[in-house]
Every structure is written in C-alpha cells, then in structure tokens.
Design a protein around this motif. Structure first.
Motif, PDB file in Angstrom:
ATOM      1  N   UNK A 138       0.788  -1.203  -0.150  1.00 47.42           N
ATOM      2  CA  UNK A 138       0.040  -0.008   0.198  1.00 47.42           C
ATOM      3  C   UNK A 138       0.927   1.170  -0.085  1.00 47.42           C
ATOM      4  N   UNK A 139       1.905   1.106   0.808  1.00 49.23           N
ATOM      5  CA  UNK A 139       3.131   2.162   0.568  1.00 49.23           C
ATOM      6  C   UNK A 139       3.353   2.799  -0.827  1.00 49.23           C
ATOM      7  N   UNK A 140       3.606   1.773  -1.853  1.00 51.30           N
ATOM      8  CA  UNK A 140       3.976   1.928  -3.113  1.00 51.30           C
ATOM      9  C   UNK A 140       2.936   2.705  -3.640  1.00 51.30           C
ATOM     10  N   UNK A 141       1.501   2.219  -3.505  1.00 48.24           N
ATOM     11  CA  UNK A 141       0.140   2.855  -4.121  1.00 48.24           C
ATOM     12  C   UNK A 141       0.316   4.318  -3.748  1.00 48.24           C
ATOM     13  N   UNK A 142       0.619   4.541  -2.299  1.00 47.71           N
ATOM     14  CA  UNK A 142       0.487   5.870  -1.779  1.00 47.71           C
ATOM     15  C   UNK A 142       1.387   6.697  -2.268  1.00 47.71           C
ATOM     16  N   UNK A 143       2.636   6.120  -2.470  1.00 42.45           N
ATOM     17  CA  UNK A 143       3.662   7.073  -3.266  1.00 42.45           C
ATOM     18  C   UNK A 143       3.140   7.426  -4.643  1.00 42.45           C
ATOM     19  N   UNK A 144       2.700   6.412  -5.452  1.00 36.05           N
ATOM     20  CA  UNK A 144       2.527   6.604  -6.738  1.00 36.05           C
ATOM     21  C   UNK A 144       1.259   7.619  -6.868  1.00 36.05           C
ATOM     22  N   UNK A 145       0.350   7.800  -5.879  1.00 34.06           N
ATOM     23  CA  UNK A 145      -0.779   8.837  -6.014  1.00 34.06           C
ATOM     24  C   UNK A 145      -0.369   9.992  -5.420  1.00 34.06           C
ATOM     25  N   UNK A 146       0.726  10.150  -4.340  1.00 36.72           N
ATOM     26  CA  UNK A 146       0.933  11.574  -3.800  1.00 36.72           C
ATOM     27  C   UNK A 146       2.179  11.813  -4.216  1.00 36.72           C
ATOM     28  N   UNK A 147       3.334  11.134  -4.665  1.00 41.82           N
ATOM     29  CA  UNK A 147       4.540  11.419  -5.099  1.00 41.82           C
ATOM     30  C   UNK A 147       5.585  11.690  -3.714  1.00 41.82           C
ATOM     31  N   UNK A 148       4.844  11.521  -2.673  1.00 44.45           N
ATOM     32  CA  UNK A 148       5.684  11.567  -1.255  1.00 44.45           C
ATOM     33  C   UNK A 148       5.546  10.060  -0.662  1.00 44.45           C
ATOM     34  N   UNK A 149       6.573  10.039   0.148  1.00 50.58           N
ATOM     35  CA  UNK A 149       6.641   8.539   0.853  1.00 50.58           C
ATOM     36  C   UNK A 149       5.159   8.901   2.288  1.00 50.58           C
ATOM     37  N   UNK A 150       4.805   7.690   2.183  1.00 54.16           N
ATOM     38  CA  UNK A 150       3.454   7.511   3.252  1.00 54.16           C
ATOM     39  C   UNK A 150       3.608   5.996   3.667  1.00 54.16           C
ATOM     40  N   UNK A 151       2.962   5.953   4.797  1.00 58.14           N
ATOM     41  CA  UNK A 151       2.937   4.715   5.534  1.00 58.14           C
ATOM     42  C   UNK A 151       1.515   4.366   4.689  1.00 58.14           C
ATOM     43  N   UNK A 152       1.422   3.212   3.844  1.00 53.35           N
ATOM     44  CA  UNK A 152       0.389   2.924   2.987  1.00 53.35           C
ATOM     45  C   UNK A 152      -0.975   2.611   3.745  1.00 53.35           C
ATOM     46  N   UNK A 153      -0.551   1.778   4.781  1.00 54.33           N
ATOM     47  CA  UNK A 153      -1.987   1.506   5.742  1.00 54.33           C
ATOM     48  C   UNK A 153      -2.520   2.668   6.148  1.00 54.33           C
ATOM     49  N   UNK A 154      -1.596   3.749   6.810  1.00 56.45           N
ATOM     50  CA  UNK A 154      -1.916   5.009   7.318  1.00 56.45           C
ATOM     51  C   UNK A 154      -2.811   5.645   6.337  1.00 56.45           C
ATOM     52  N   UNK A 155      -2.019   5.857   5.094  1.00 58.41           N
ATOM     53  CA  UNK A 155      -2.837   6.621   4.192  1.00 58.41           C
ATOM     54  C   UNK A 155      -4.203   6.138   3.696  1.00 58.41           C
ATOM     55  N   UNK A 156      -4.596   5.040   3.792  1.00 56.64           N
ATOM     56  CA  UNK A 156      -5.627   4.436   3.446  1.00 56.64           C
ATOM     57  C   UNK A 156      -6.688   4.333   4.628  1.00 56.64           C
ATOM     58  N   UNK A 157      -6.094   4.807   5.840  1.00 54.65           N
ATOM     59  CA  UNK A 157      -7.108   4.904   6.949  1.00 54.65           C
ATOM     60  C   UNK A 157      -7.069   3.561   7.984  1.00 54.65           C
ATOM     61  N   UNK A 158      -6.159   2.769   7.604  1.00 59.07           N
ATOM     62  CA  UNK A 158      -5.875   1.551   8.460  1.00 59.07           C
ATOM     63  C   UNK A 158      -5.074   1.951   9.731  1.00 59.07           C
ATOM     64  N   UNK A 200      -3.965   4.695  12.533  1.00 60.38           N
ATOM     65  CA  UNK A 200      -4.056   6.292  13.257  1.00 60.38           C
ATOM     66  C   UNK A 200      -5.198   6.887  12.669  1.00 60.38           C
ATOM     67  N   UNK A 201      -5.689   8.023  13.397  1.00 58.64           N
ATOM     68  CA  UNK A 201      -6.766   9.075  12.771  1.00 58.64           C
ATOM     69  C   UNK A 201      -6.160  10.239  12.086  1.00 58.64           C
ATOM     70  N   UNK A 202      -5.452  10.104  11.231  1.00 53.65           N
ATOM     71  CA  UNK A 202      -4.799  11.332  10.748  1.00 53.65           C
ATOM     72  C   UNK A 202      -4.835  11.292   8.979  1.00 53.65           C
ATOM     73  N   UNK A 203      -5.742  10.563   8.905  1.00 52.26           N
ATOM     74  CA  UNK A 203      -6.166  10.370   7.243  1.00 52.26           C
ATOM     75  C   UNK A 203      -6.647  11.599   6.676  1.00 52.26           C
ATOM     76  N   UNK A 204      -7.552  12.432   7.507  1.00 49.99           N
ATOM     77  CA  UNK A 204      -8.091  13.765   6.977  1.00 49.99           C
ATOM     78  C   UNK A 204      -6.926  14.704   6.739  1.00 49.99           C
ATOM     79  N   UNK A 205      -5.582  14.443   7.196  1.00 49.06           N
ATOM     80  CA  UNK A 205      -4.551  15.414   6.836  1.00 49.06           C
ATOM     81  C   UNK A 205      -4.049  15.440   5.584  1.00 49.06           C
TER      82      UNK A 205
END
Length: 155
Positions: free
Chosen positions: A124-144, A146-151
């Motif tokens: 999921x991290x690779x997908x998050x990178x493809x979407x945003x162009x920045x490094x994300x924790x993939x599960x965090x990006x998709x809301x799995x 923490x509660x920081x998805x809205x940021x």
C-alpha cells in the motif's frame, strides 16, 4: 493485592446485564449508580450483546487477565493497540478508498498484492507514493492506522 485485583476484575465483568434472580432489576442498577449515565448505558449494552452473541474472544480475555496485575494503564493501552493491529487481516476482494486532492482513489486487495489504476503493487505504501509523489505509510494513508487520514499536508 493479586486476589483483590482478580476479585475486582470478576466483579466488573458481572456489572450490568446480569442480575441475581433474588434481588431483581433494581439491584443491578444500584451496582452502577456511582458511574455516569453514559457509562451505565455502555455497560448494560455490552452485557446484553455479550449475553446474545458471546463474550470476549478467549485470546483477548486471556491477554487482559495476564496483564491486569503487572502493567501500567499506558503500557496496557499500547499493548492493546499492538494486539488490535496484529488482528487486522485484509482479504482478497476488499476495496480500500481514499480521497486525495479531490479524486477518490481505490485500491483492491488481491491474493498477491494490491491493484491500483490497473497496475499490481506489492504494498500500500507503493500505491500511496504513486498517488501523492511522497513517501507515506500505506496503511495509514488508506485509514488502516491512526486517525490522521484527514490531513493532506504531508506524510
């Protein structure tokens, strides 16, 4: 103290929906009288649900019993969060959705990875990178996590 803690734990488990036949309904409510109304309602609701559908999973009950005497509340919460995260199982066919820059992004879980935009990814991290162009924790990006998805101001 160990016996007192176990006795207290057993007493707490029986609060709410289980009332002794000889005492009647009033007695079970008086056991909860010192608690705020919202907690009384939550305890009663939990007990009714547990009576209908079964109580805590044996693994969770064993985990809680084992740590109740020797841990601080903070370490118990940290362990519960870790335990909960360990229980998450993503099954093939699940669709994860996230809005990013006004566009809804969907990733599909498959047996050997994840599909996004017609391409298979290993994480999921690779997908998050493809979407945003920045490094994300993939599960965090998709809301799995923490509660920081809205940021949306960064990873």
């Amino acid at each position: 103290m160990a016996k007192a803690s176990q006795g207290e734990l057993a007493r707490r488990r029986d609060l709410g929906g289980r009332r002794p036949q000889s005492r009647g309904r009033r007695s079970s409510w008086s056991t909860l009288a010192h608690l705020p109304k919202h907690l009384q309602t939550a305890i009663i609701s939990y007990r009714r649900q547990a009576d209908q559908s079964g109580d805590l999973d044996p693994a969770i009950r064993q985990f809680l019993d084992r740590i109740v005497e020797k841990e601080t509340p903070e370490s118990v919460m940290a362990k519960l969060v870790a335990f909960d995260r360990g229980q998450v199982e993503l099954k093939a066919g699940t669709i994860l959705s996230r809005e990013w820059n006004g566009i809804t992004q969907r990733a599909i879980i498959v047996d050997d990875g994840f599909l996004w935009d017609g391409t298979r990814y290993d994480s999921l991290s690779a997908i998050a990178f493809a979407i945003t162009g920045t490094r994300w924790n993939g599960p965090r990006f998709f809301g799995l996590r923490d509660n920081t998805v809205g940021r949306e101001d960064g990873p």
